[in-house]
Design an enzyme around this catalytic site. Structure first.
Site, PDB file in Angstrom:
ATOM      1  N   GLU A   1     -11.558  -4.688   6.823  1.00 18.04           N
ATOM      2  CA  GLU A   1     -10.120  -4.542   7.099  1.00 18.04           C
ATOM      3  C   GLU A   1      -9.585  -3.206   6.575  1.00 18.04           C
ATOM      4  OE1 GLU A   1      -6.000  -6.862   5.781  1.00 18.04           O
ATOM      5  OE2 GLU A   1      -7.756  -6.874   4.484  1.00 18.04           O
TER       6      GLU A   1
ATOM      7  N   LYS B   1      -3.802  -9.505  13.188  1.00 17.55           N
ATOM      8  CA  LYS B   1      -3.573 -10.317  11.990  1.00 17.55           C
ATOM      9  C   LYS B   1      -2.295 -11.125  12.166  1.00 17.55           C
ATOM     10  CE  LYS B   1      -3.746  -9.863   6.953  1.00 17.55           C
ATOM     11  NZ  LYS B   1      -3.893  -8.905   5.827  1.00 17.55           N
TER      12      LYS B   1
ATOM     13  N   CYS C   1      -8.511 -10.852   6.170  1.00 16.55           N
ATOM     14  CA  CYS C   1      -8.091 -11.012   4.768  1.00 16.55           C
ATOM     15  C   CYS C   1      -7.912 -12.496   4.444  1.00 16.55           C
ATOM     16  CB  CYS C   1      -6.826 -10.211   4.508  1.00 16.55           C
ATOM     17  SG  CYS C   1      -6.430 -10.027   2.745  1.00 16.55           S
TER      18      CYS C   1
END
Length: 473
Positions: free
Chosen positions: A272, A322, A370
């Site tokens: 990421e 995301k 994440c």
């Protein structure tokens, strides 16, 4: 529940600390005693709140590593107070939830005085499990009773293939309630525990672990495989914006692509936040597809995304945006003008679609960017919709190894729940392959830069938990 020899305050202190240590140091071996102590004062609201506060302050102590925040533009004098405030906010949230849980117990005794004790405990365990599942989809990174099972008790975690992490919450809370009842009966009545209840409890322990081990032994059959190279840059987040680091990044990426070319893989996977917005593959790059976390613009909104850079292509292909954004670091709540200046390192992001399903190389997969790894239901749903492997990319710097251990435990749980191999690629770690049976293969040591090759098995059979999630949506 009656009084034990230790005062409620001491039991709250010891139990909260044990619960906080459980995810990193002992799993159910610490969580069960912690929950047993909680049941002993479950109707005393302030001590339940204290238990929850301590549990989260200990388990989420890595949040203090946010300090210093000066690289994000936060004044030096405010850096530590901001980090402490965020840490205390998470602890306060847990305290409030435990207080509400205690109040529900108290009210249930008034509303349903004739309800059997084990029914009452079961309802409270289900309420707790529902709260953890709700928090797993919230903006907060949350690791609770369900997520603390691994890596310490793999057979018990096998049950999550049927009931997810919520089922692990219910099982552990009911065991703790049973243990508390045994201890209190002996302490108050000076009599040995009821043998019938004793044998039922021990039988449930053996049955749960036996069933879990059996489920793990029957992983979904392999239907194919992908050969991947994984790159762990190990670039400190506080140095990413440094001009020298910005100059070195293309060279480091080029070297990783060259190394991947020599390994003859389908693609190179990077973590990421590696690539800046509007980054393009440099001319003369090795003909290796690159899957990496980066940023992209959609109708004037910046998003953190998983991108595919194909050799010779002018623009990357967006695979996944995301959905859950990190408060302060990526997303800012409404604040007075000027207060939020400099707090978001990336200038403020916008969330993408909730679905975690994407397709790459004609292979459907599910992705978590994440701490989306905490939301098991979204990945299980994607598996039910056709994903035959899981990919997790993360940064996790500047946080310590404590967070990496918690992250890896959650990744194990996601692989077991969905019956899918999970590839984790992170800036400083953990970079690992977790098989569908929960086995972890560490690909690179934490905090060190490196390149490794891995084969990800593809599977199509749907776990019972994935089926349950798909039917509930």
């Amino acid at each position: 529940m009656g009084d034990l020899r230790l005062s409620a305050g001491w039991r709250a202190l010891i139990g909260g600390v044990l619960a906080g240590l459980a995810p990193s140091l002992g799993g159910p071996l610490l969580m069960l005693p912690a929950l047993t102590l909680l049941w002993s004062f479950a109707e005393r609201t302030r001590w339940c709140a204290a238990w929850g506060l301590l549990a989260v302050l200990v388990s989420h102590a890595w949040m203090l590593s946010l300090h210093p925040l000066t690289w994000m533009g936060v004044p030096a004098l405010l850096s530590l107070p901001v980090a402490i405030t965020l840490w205390l906010s998470c602890g306060s949230c847990a305290a409030a939830l435990l207080a509400v849980w205690s109040l529900v117990l108290q009210q249930s005794r008034r509303w349903f005085p004739r309800l059997a004790p084990w029914w009452r405990a079961g309802v409270l365990a289900l309420i707790w499990a529902w709260a953890e599942l709700a928090l797993s989809g919230s903006p907060l990174f949350w690791i609770g009773v369900g997520g603390s099972t691994l890596p310490w008790d793999l057979p018990l975690a096998g049950l999550s293939r049927w009931f997810g992490s919520g089922g692990l919450v219910v099982v552990q809370l009911m065991w703790a309630w049973w243990i508390c009842g045994l201890v209190e009966r002996r302490a108050i009545n000076r009599r040995p525990a009821n043998r019938h209840g004793l044998w039922i409890g021990f039988a449930s322990l053996l049955l749960a672990h036996g069933l879990g081990a059996l489920l793990l032994a029957k992983a979904p059959p392999v239907t194919g495989a992908l050969s991947m190279a994984v790159w762990q840059p190990a670039v400190p987040t506080r140095e990413k914006l440094d001009p020298e680091q910005q100059r070195q990044l293309p060279q480091a990426l080029l070297a990783a692509l060259q190394g991947a070319e020599g390994k003859q893989v389908d693609a190179l996977v990077a973590p990421e936040g590696v690539l800046p917005s509007r980054w393009r593959m440099p001319q003369g790059s090795p003909p290796v597809p690159l899957i990496s976390g980066g940023f992209r613009w959609v109708r004037g909104e910046q998003r953190s995304a998983l991108l595919l850079f194909s050799p010779g292509a002018e623009h990357p292909v967006p695979l996944l945006d995301k959905h859950r954004l990190v408060p302060i670091g990526e997303w800012m709540p409404p604040l007075p003008p000027g207060v939020n200046a400099g707090l978001s390192a990336v200038g403020g992001l916008h969330p993408g679609a909730a679905s975690r399903l994407f397709t790459v190389f004609d292979s459907p997969a599910a992705g978590a960017i994440c701490y989306e790894i905490a939301d098991g239901s979204s990945l299980a749903l994607a598996a039910a919709e056709g994903a035959d492997w899981l990919l997790s990319i993360a940064n996790l710097d500047p946080y310590p190894l404590q967070l990496q251990q918690q992250f890896l435990a959650l990744a194990q749980l996601r692989a077991i729940e969905s019956g899918r191999d999970l590839l984790s690629v992170a800036n400083t770690g953990p970079t690992a392959l977790i098989s569908a049976d929960g086995h972890v293969e560490r690909l690179l040591p934490p905090m060190q830069a490196g390149l490794a090759k891995v084969t990800v098995q593809r599977r199509q059979a749907i776990s019972f938990y994935s089926w349950l999630v798909s039917k509930s949506r």
